[in-house]
Write an enzyme that holds these catalytic residues in place. Structure first.
Site, PDB file in Angstrom:
ATOM      1  CB  CYS A   1      43.270  10.352  87.548  1.00 20.71           C
ATOM      2  SG  CYS A   1      43.817  10.708  89.227  1.00 20.71           S
TER       3      CYS A   1
ATOM      4  CG  ASN B   1      35.875  21.976  76.672  1.00 21.09           C
ATOM      5  OD1 ASN B   1      35.747  23.105  76.201  1.00 21.09           O
ATOM      6  ND2 ASN B   1      34.877  21.113  76.745  1.00 21.09           N
ATOM      7  CD  GLU B   2      31.610  22.352  79.202  1.00 15.33           C
ATOM      8  OE1 GLU B   2      31.390  21.135  79.182  1.00 15.33           O
ATOM      9  OE2 GLU B   2      30.766  23.201  78.870  1.00 15.33           O
TER      10      GLU B   2
ATOM     11  CB  CYS C   1      39.650  10.515  89.850  1.00 19.49           C
ATOM     12  SG  CYS C   1      40.546   8.968  89.921  1.00 19.49           S
TER      13      CYS C   1
ATOM     14  CB  CYS D   1      42.248   6.131  91.345  1.00 19.76           C
ATOM     15  SG  CYS D   1      43.446   7.479  91.188  1.00 19.76           S
TER      16      CYS D   1
ATOM     17  CD  GLU E   1      31.568  24.888  74.524  1.00 16.11           C
ATOM     18  OE1 GLU E   1      30.515  24.223  74.676  1.00 16.11           O
ATOM     19  OE2 GLU E   1      32.694  24.431  74.751  1.00 16.11           O
TER      20      GLU E   1
ATOM     21  CE  LYS F   1      25.978  10.094  63.881  1.00 17.41           C
ATOM     22  NZ  LYS F   1      26.514   9.610  65.198  1.00 17.41           N
TER      23      LYS F   1
ATOM     24  CG  HIS G   1      25.601  20.186  69.665  1.00 17.74           C
ATOM     25  ND1 HIS G   1      25.797  21.487  69.248  1.00 17.74           N
ATOM     26  CD2 HIS G   1      25.499  20.235  71.011  1.00 17.74           C
ATOM     27  CE1 HIS G   1      25.810  22.280  70.313  1.00 17.74           C
ATOM     28  NE2 HIS G   1      25.630  21.555  71.391  1.00 17.74           N
TER      29      HIS G   1
HETATM   30  C1  GAL Z   1      29.987  21.671  76.011  1.00 15.01           C
HETATM   31  C2  GAL Z   1      31.362  21.194  75.590  1.00 15.01           C
HETATM   32  C3  GAL Z   1      31.487  21.123  74.083  1.00 15.01           C
HETATM   33  C4  GAL Z   1      30.299  20.432  73.488  1.00 15.01           C
HETATM   34  C5  GAL Z   1      29.050  21.145  73.933  1.00 15.01           C
HETATM   35  C6  GAL Z   1      27.781  20.557  73.371  1.00 15.01           C
HETATM   36  O1  GAL Z   1      29.707  21.276  77.301  1.00 15.01           O
HETATM   37  O2  GAL Z   1      32.351  22.053  76.080  1.00 15.01           O
HETATM   38  O3  GAL Z   1      32.678  20.442  73.743  1.00 15.01           O
HETATM   39  O4  GAL Z   1      30.282  19.111  73.932  1.00 15.01           O
HETATM   40  O5  GAL Z   1      28.952  21.094  75.316  1.00 15.01           O
HETATM   41  O6  GAL Z   1      26.656  21.262  73.819  1.00 15.01           O
END
Ligand code: GAL
Length: 667
Positions: free
Chosen positions: A118, A152-153, A158, A160, A305, A354, A356
């Site tokens: 949260c 991350n992202e 939340c 609550c 990414e 796994k 991915h």
């Molecule tokens: C992103 C995330 C990563 C991984 C990836 C998979 O959204 O930041 O940690 O989960 O997706 O596509």
């Protein structure tokens, strides 16, 4: 303030998320050997390492991180070091259940996955800050460190009780008093008037439609609450390493964060991008996200990414045919990326991801994927001169998250109308015309843009309306889509249904009524140079004042009403589009407006499927088509990737890319 140049140092960075804690240490040596083979410059370490770094409250296990950072450094690999705060360890949820988010119904969102925090929880925030400070104290001086990656992202929600208290504090700052809040939320409707602050709650699950003002403010608040988490960590890092840039990775075209406000708090803007290889419009979608990210960054940015092959979170997950990973990577560079990174380095053998893909797949180094990864690394080295250069754009699309939030609610004229759908359609039309497009906030200085497009901004502040009027008055060309300028900042409908300043600018007397169209329903419209075309999603009973009709609806209840108008205002021009024209018509319309505004495509006469982008002195040509294409060149050029000179034209095979330099730019 540090920036991306402090990390890139004249190169295009190459790498990915590296999760060494998932592997025995003997694999680490192999990782570094393979990273060197692949030309990896930089890896992001520690994104989800919290439970390993802090196995129990207050304990620290940094030994493994010391060892891997030293090994990476010895191997010549630099590190973007992550704070692990996106995924608290199980002990936090177990000992401090109040850190766990609750959904709209009050149900706890448990640990066992990730992101279970949260943003308003002081306990979460304190633990997050402590581990961040300790990481910065320990590794701030490590020679491998080049950049910080916070969380991350960010994007959790939340509802609550702690969130409710925080929401009230946020509302007190925004409104000062309850009267102002009641006024802004329109609580006279349905007996919703608040008599004390304690009565106010987040928009939890309710019997019927939620108060739209409350829902909009909760979106604003949630974005701000998450941003506070980010800035707290950023400040802790910046205090210890003032010369190391800080970033956090955005989700692409994501509704949950005010992307303009967030970008302003970052040294480096980065994004994660996973177009579907099976989507026929994937390249256009990629270009949109890249243009938006570049605009948020105000210059070069980081592709944090992408996938080397399939993801694992679609229903059916498709690999990338040969050439596509390279094509989309270089598309990002063309549109301003100075870093091309992947999730993740080595494909996991366990855990939810796994299946991915990774840069090193289960099939190992003697695989098609790793061969392509190596080739890309070698090519990015050749593109070093591109790093740091700008992508010039003289067209802009206006986008604002607050307007997006206001339209993403129930109780609107049509639930089919989505901001994302319209942004994609309009951006794609400009992209297909090879008009490089920025994104801009509606308050931004627009004077340098020859063309400004507003696919839809339902909510426009007074400042934005004045800005648009000044832009057109001063000679700009505005193309404005339907259901724009309808609401003020509080989501209150403007007198007349559409703001009078906007109507004056567009030369429209009245919009008598909106006539949204059903899925599968289309109108026909026709104009002199536009010809006949279909429109979907929306139509309007529109009465122009000074605007000339460019196309009129044919048939149906609105027979003869204008579908597209054009108005001279000041020294500029304002177009209005009251439906979603089919792609070819939208392309023709925006192309015509651009042409009249003196805007030329990057290259004239490009074959379909070929994208051309200028970046610095370089001309990127990308063939998204599945068949070869021939592109005439205005002057002789040399391909930076192959060193080959091209004189009158080039042939691009399917998925081929060329980065053409004018002869003088090659040393
Ligand atoms: C992103 C995330 C990563 C991984 C990836 C998979 O959204 O930041 O940690 O989960 O997706 O596509």
């Amino acid at each position: 303030m540090p920036d991306l140049n402090d990390a890139t140092r004249g190169r295009v960075l190459y790498g990915g998320d590296y999760n060494p804690e998932q592997w025995p240490e003997r694999v680490w040596h192999d990782d570094i050997r393979l990273m060197r083979r692949a030309g990896v410059t930089t890896v992001t370490v520690g994104v989800f390492s919290w439970a390993r770094l802090e196995p129990r409250p207050g304990a620290r296990d940094f030994g493994w991180l010391d060892r891997i950072l030293d090994l990476l450094h010895e191997g010549g690999i630099e590190v973007c070091l992550a704070t692990p705060t996106a995924s608290p360890p199980p002990w936090m949820g177990s000992r401090h259940p109040e850190t766990l988010p609750r959904d709209e119904s009050g149900t706890v969102v448990w640990y066992g996955s990730r992101n279970q925090f949260c943003a308003s929880s002081p306990v979460y925030r304190e633990h997050a800050l402590r581990i961040t400070e300790d990481l910065a104290d320990r590794y701030g001086g490590h020679p491998a460190l080049r950049m910080w990656h916070v969380g991350n992202e960010y994007g959790t929600h939340c509802w609550c009780d702690e969130t409710a208290r925080h929401f009230r504090r946020w509302l007190r700052t925004r409104y000062g008093g309850l009267d102002a809040l009641n006024e802004a939320w329109g609580t006279a409707f349905w007996s919703q008037r608040y008599d004390s602050w304690e009565e106010i709650i987040p928009p939890r699950r309710a019997q019927y439609l939620i108060n739209p003002g409350q829902a909009l403010d909760f979106r604003r608040f949630t974005s701000d609450a998450l941003l506070e988490c980010f800035t707290a960590e950023r400040d802790a890092l910046a205090a210890r390493t003032p010369h190391t840039p800080v970033t956090t990775n955005f989700m692409p075209l994501f509704i949950g964060q005010d992307g303009w406000a967030w970008a302003a708090e970052e040294d480096v803007v980065s994004v994660d991008l996973y177009p579907d290889p099976k989507d026929p419009h994937a390249a256009a979608y990629g270009a949109l996200v890249q243009d938006l990210t570049r605009s948020q960054a105000g210059g070069p940015w980081v592709l944090m990414e992408q996938a080397a092959g399939p993801v694992n979170w679609r229903g059916v997950n498709h690999p990338k045919p040969d050439g596509l990973m390279r094509l989309w990577s270089l598309q990002a560079v063309a549109r301003g990326a100075d870093a091309v990174c992947f999730f993740q380095w080595r494909q996991s053998r366990q855990g939810s991801e796994k299946f991915h893909s990774g840069m090193v797949p289960h099939a190992g180094e003697h695989s098609r994927t790793f061969a392509r990864v190596r080739e890309l690394g070698a090519e990015l080295r050749e593109l070093a001169p591109v790093a740091g250069t700008d992508v010039p754009a003289r067209a802009a699309i206006l986008h604002d998250w607050h307007s997006w939030w206001a339209t993403a609610q129930d109780g609107r004229p049509s639930s089919l109308v989505s901001c994302e759908r319209l942004l994609r359609a309009w951006h794609q039309a400009l992209w297909e015309r090879n008009l490089t497009t920025d994104f801009a906030h509606p308050h931004a200085d627009l004077t340098d843009y020859a063309l400004v497009a507003v696919p839809q901004l339902y909510l426009l502040t007074d400042e934005a309306l004045d800005n648009l009027a000044a832009y057109v008055r001063g000679g700009g060309t505005l193309v404005c889509g339907f259901f724009t300028g309808v609401a003020d900042e509080d989501d209150r409908v403007r007198p007349g249904g559409v703001d009078r300043r906007l109507r004056a600018l567009l030369g429209i007397r009245t919009v008598h009524e909106w006539w949204p169209l059903d899925e599968g329903e289309a109108l026909t419209a026709e104009g002199a140079w536009l010809g006949a075309f279909h429109g979907t999603l929306w139509s309007e009973d529109l009465e122009p004042s000074t605007a000339e009709p460019v196309a009129r609806i044919k048939g149906g209840e609105l027979d003869g009403r204008p579908a597209v108008t054009r108005n001279a205002y000041g020294t500029g021009t304002a177009w209005y589009v009251s439906t979603l024209p089919e792609p070819a018509a939208l392309r023709a319309l925006l192309g015509r407006a651009a042409e009249e505004a003196g805007l030329a495509p990057v290259l004239p006469g490009l074959p379909e499927g070929v994208e051309a982008v200028r970046r610095g002195p370089y001309l990127f040509l990308l063939n998204h088509g599945r068949t070869p294409a021939v592109v005439p060149l205005p002057s002789a050029r040399t391909d930076l990737l192959t060193g080959r000179a091209h004189h009158t034209g080039v042939r691009l095979d399917r998925f081929a890319v060329m980065v053409l330099a004018p002869p003088e730019s090659l040393g």
